[in-house]
Write a protein that holds these residues in place. Structure first.
Motif, PDB file in Angstrom:
ATOM      1  N   THR A  62      -8.556  -4.667  -3.385  1.00  0.00           N
ATOM      2  CA  THR A  62      -9.128  -4.297  -2.093  1.00  0.00           C
ATOM      3  C   THR A  62      -7.722  -3.839  -1.454  1.00  0.00           C
ATOM      4  O   THR A  62      -6.656  -4.266  -1.621  1.00  0.00           O
ATOM      5  N   LEU A  63      -8.041  -2.913  -0.692  1.00  0.00           N
ATOM      6  CA  LEU A  63      -6.970  -2.025  -0.003  1.00  0.00           C
ATOM      7  C   LEU A  63      -7.014  -2.637   1.651  1.00  0.00           C
ATOM      8  O   LEU A  63      -8.389  -2.257   2.182  1.00  0.00           O
ATOM      9  N   THR A  64      -5.860  -2.781   2.138  1.00  0.00           N
ATOM     10  CA  THR A  64      -5.903  -2.893   3.729  1.00  0.00           C
ATOM     11  C   THR A  64      -4.690  -2.018   4.047  1.00  0.00           C
ATOM     12  O   THR A  64      -4.221  -1.416   3.316  1.00  0.00           O
ATOM     13  N   THR A  65      -4.488  -2.170   5.216  1.00  0.00           N
ATOM     14  CA  THR A  65      -3.299  -1.146   5.766  1.00  0.00           C
ATOM     15  C   THR A  65      -2.086  -1.341   5.138  1.00  0.00           C
ATOM     16  O   THR A  65      -1.487  -0.283   4.881  1.00  0.00           O
ATOM     17  N   THR A  66      -1.840  -2.321   4.630  1.00  0.00           N
ATOM     18  CA  THR A  66      -0.503  -2.788   4.245  1.00  0.00           C
ATOM     19  C   THR A  66      -0.362  -3.083   2.820  1.00  0.00           C
ATOM     20  O   THR A  66       0.716  -3.227   2.555  1.00  0.00           O
ATOM     21  N   GLU A  67      -1.449  -3.578   2.488  1.00  0.00           N
ATOM     22  CA  GLU A  67      -1.281  -4.089   0.768  1.00  0.00           C
ATOM     23  C   GLU A  67      -2.372  -3.725  -0.048  1.00  0.00           C
ATOM     24  O   GLU A  67      -3.595  -3.541   0.552  1.00  0.00           O
ATOM     25  N   VAL A  68      -2.248  -4.015  -1.050  1.00  0.00           N
ATOM     26  CA  VAL A  68      -3.496  -3.648  -2.066  1.00  0.00           C
ATOM     27  C   VAL A  68      -3.412  -4.980  -3.002  1.00  0.00           C
ATOM     28  O   VAL A  68      -2.345  -5.550  -3.797  1.00  0.00           O
ATOM     29  N   THR A  69      -4.583  -5.781  -2.983  1.00  0.00           N
ATOM     30  CA  THR A  69      -4.773  -6.970  -3.756  1.00  0.00           C
ATOM     31  C   THR A  69      -5.460  -6.548  -4.875  1.00  0.00           C
ATOM     32  O   THR A  69      -6.474  -5.982  -5.054  1.00  0.00           O
ATOM     33  N   LEU A  70      -5.056  -6.852  -6.029  1.00  0.00           N
ATOM     34  CA  LEU A  70      -5.626  -6.931  -7.407  1.00  0.00           C
ATOM     35  C   LEU A  70      -6.043  -8.222  -8.245  1.00  0.00           C
ATOM     36  O   LEU A  70      -5.078  -9.124  -7.970  1.00  0.00           O
ATOM     37  N   VAL A  71      -7.071  -7.883  -8.739  1.00  0.00           N
ATOM     38  CA  VAL A  71      -7.813  -9.316  -9.610  1.00  0.00           C
ATOM     39  C   VAL A  71      -7.913  -8.449 -10.873  1.00  0.00           C
ATOM     40  O   VAL A  71      -8.886  -8.109 -10.850  1.00  0.00           O
ATOM     41  N   LEU A  72      -7.100  -9.131 -11.744  1.00  0.00           N
ATOM     42  CA  LEU A  72      -7.311  -8.465 -13.093  1.00  0.00           C
ATOM     43  C   LEU A  72      -6.889  -9.298 -14.207  1.00  0.00           C
ATOM     44  O   LEU A  72      -6.430 -10.523 -13.980  1.00  0.00           O
ATOM     45  N   ARG A  75       0.938  -1.300  -0.010  1.00  0.00           N
ATOM     46  CA  ARG A  75      -0.055  -0.097   0.031  1.00  0.00           C
ATOM     47  C   ARG A  75       0.813   1.308   0.126  1.00  0.00           C
ATOM     48  O   ARG A  75       0.554   2.259  -0.763  1.00  0.00           O
ATOM     49  N   SER A  76       1.962   1.384   0.548  1.00  0.00           N
ATOM     50  CA  SER A  76       2.840   2.354   0.546  1.00  0.00           C
ATOM     51  C   SER A  76       3.340   2.752  -0.917  1.00  0.00           C
ATOM     52  O   SER A  76       4.035   3.848  -1.034  1.00  0.00           O
ATOM     53  N   ASP A  77       3.190   1.694  -1.777  1.00  0.00           N
ATOM     54  CA  ASP A  77       3.686   2.068  -3.183  1.00  0.00           C
ATOM     55  C   ASP A  77       2.472   2.330  -4.089  1.00  0.00           C
ATOM     56  O   ASP A  77       2.753   2.361  -5.175  1.00  0.00           O
ATOM     57  N   ILE A  78       1.334   2.658  -3.712  1.00  0.00           N
ATOM     58  CA  ILE A  78       0.091   2.754  -4.522  1.00  0.00           C
ATOM     59  C   ILE A  78       0.344   4.045  -5.238  1.00  0.00           C
ATOM     60  O   ILE A  78      -0.161   3.972  -6.354  1.00  0.00           O
ATOM     61  N   THR A  79       0.657   4.981  -4.809  1.00  0.00           N
ATOM     62  CA  THR A  79       1.123   6.284  -5.444  1.00  0.00           C
ATOM     63  C   THR A  79       1.899   6.115  -6.828  1.00  0.00           C
ATOM     64  O   THR A  79       2.153   6.997  -7.687  1.00  0.00           O
ATOM     65  N   LYS A  80       2.759   5.176  -6.618  1.00  0.00           N
ATOM     66  CA  LYS A  80       3.687   4.581  -7.860  1.00  0.00           C
ATOM     67  C   LYS A  80       3.200   4.039  -8.900  1.00  0.00           C
ATOM     68  O   LYS A  80       3.450   3.843  -9.853  1.00  0.00           O
ATOM     69  N   CYS A  81       1.760   3.425  -8.514  1.00  0.00           N
ATOM     70  CA  CYS A  81       0.922   2.668  -9.495  1.00  0.00           C
ATOM     71  C   CYS A  81      -0.307   3.601  -9.949  1.00  0.00           C
ATOM     72  O   CYS A  81      -1.203   3.010 -10.400  1.00  0.00           O
ATOM     73  N   THR A  82      -0.282   4.884  -9.717  1.00  0.00           N
ATOM     74  CA  THR A  82      -1.325   5.625 -10.335  1.00  0.00           C
ATOM     75  C   THR A  82      -1.913   5.680 -11.516  1.00  0.00           C
ATOM     76  O   THR A  82      -3.083   5.345 -11.538  1.00  0.00           O
ATOM     77  N   HIS A  83      -1.129   5.473 -12.519  1.00  0.00           N
ATOM     78  CA  HIS A  83      -1.439   5.559 -14.005  1.00  0.00           C
ATOM     79  C   HIS A  83      -2.185   4.183 -14.301  1.00  0.00           C
ATOM     80  O   HIS A  83      -3.328   4.328 -14.663  1.00  0.00           O
TER      81      HIS A  83
END
Length: 322
Positions: free
Chosen positions: A54-64, A26-34
């Protein structure tokens, strides 16, 4: 909820795309903005589009979809070992509980030792099975009377207990201190809530938004948001009446556990408690109506689950949700 033989008829449809389950810190989410903005707001051409975040305090789970992985920096995204295929579970006719639907569709897969990734949404549930087990899963779920070529079919749920026994690495659960609301947004109204979503996803303090889920299909956007947004959403957003209490699975070991969802849902069906279930890359959450938490905890403990109650938020350190 009546004591009838058929609780529900679940309408099952097969999604055509191969999916991947991925993780971003999750701390890297702004690096994946685009790429994330592209997934969320600009994928309109695919009539079978599916995307879950799905965002939690520590991670972002993507199903794509499999082809979308290349949009992300490979140094920021961790891709799971499995490729997945998905079944969409719609609620057909009959009187049902969410937990009964969960049990109905997961029990036969668990008996066949097929592990799954499960996502509940506002209107539907999605079961992901490994691509290597997909044909076997179809043969298990699809009634014998249904032509093999059909991609939409129905399965009946029963009220009888399963009496199955499964072994898990961990039966530890934790009642979290926050609550959630479930909402649905039509795609044509997305622009009305776009600014607020961007703020929550990219700029909110994780301690203030410890669990958020967004699931997009071709015709609906399903949201799980902190309960503090109740009464603050645009009028075009449909909000479910229940406020949901998350109970987190702790010490989850990868994706390969079999039968855990069946065992959890069985405990709640017996007590007539509704349930949503959210798999994430590193954890999972059971959601129950906030008024049913005490009964849920007693029922789960009776089924030999270890349940810690963390509904009083920490005061000196940030709450951590894996």
């Amino acid at each position: 909820f009546k004591h009838m033989e058929n609780i529900c008829v679940s309408v099952v449809s097969i999604l055509p795309s191969t999916l991947q389950v991925c993780r971003i810190n999750r701390s890297d989410i702004t690096k994946c903005t685009h790429p994330l903005l592209r997934m969320l707001f600009y994928q309109q051409s695919n009539s079978h589009w599916f995307f879950a975040m799905t965002l939690t305090t520590t991670e972002v789970t993507l199903v794509l979809e499999d082809g979308c992985i290349s949009h992300f920096d490979e140094n920021l995204i961790r891709v799971g070992d499995e490729k997945w295929r998905a079944f969409k579970i719609g609620m057909g006719s009959g009187e049902y509980l969410e937990s009964a639907v969960v049990r109905t569709v997961t029990a036969p897969l668990a008996r066949a030792k097929i592990f799954i990734f499960y996502i509940s949404t506002f209107e539907s549930d999605f079961i992901l099975v490994p691509e290597s087990k997909f044909e076997k899963a179809i043969s298990i779920l699809k009634p014998k009377s249904t032509p093999l070529a059909d991609s939409i079919f129905s399965i009946n749920g029963t009220h009888s207990q399963l009496h199955d026994s499964f072994e898990f690495v961990s039966k530890s659960l934790s009642v979290r201190h926050f609550q959630l609301l479930s909402a649905s947004l039509k795609r044509e109204h997305l622009h009305l809530f776009m600014e607020e979503l961007v703020k929550m996803i990219f700029f909110s303090d994780p301690s203030e938004t410890p669990l958020i889920q967004i699931v997009e299909t071709e015709d609906e956007i399903s949201l799980l948001l902190p309960s503090r947004f109740q009464g603050k959403l645009p009028s075009d957003v449909i909000v479910e009446g229940d406020i949901w209490q998350p109970i987190q699975r702790t010490n989850k070991r990868g994706f390969r556990e079999v039968g855990i969802i069946v065992s959890l849902s069985e405990s709640l069906v017996e007590k007539k408690i509704g349930m949503l279930y959210l798999s994430t890359f590193s954890s999972a959450f059971i959601l129950v109506p906030s008024g049913s938490v005490s009964t849920t905890v007693k029922s789960l403990k009776a089924a030999s689950f270890e349940v810690e109650d963390k509904r009083t938020p920490p005061t000196s350190t940030r709450s951590q949700v894996g």
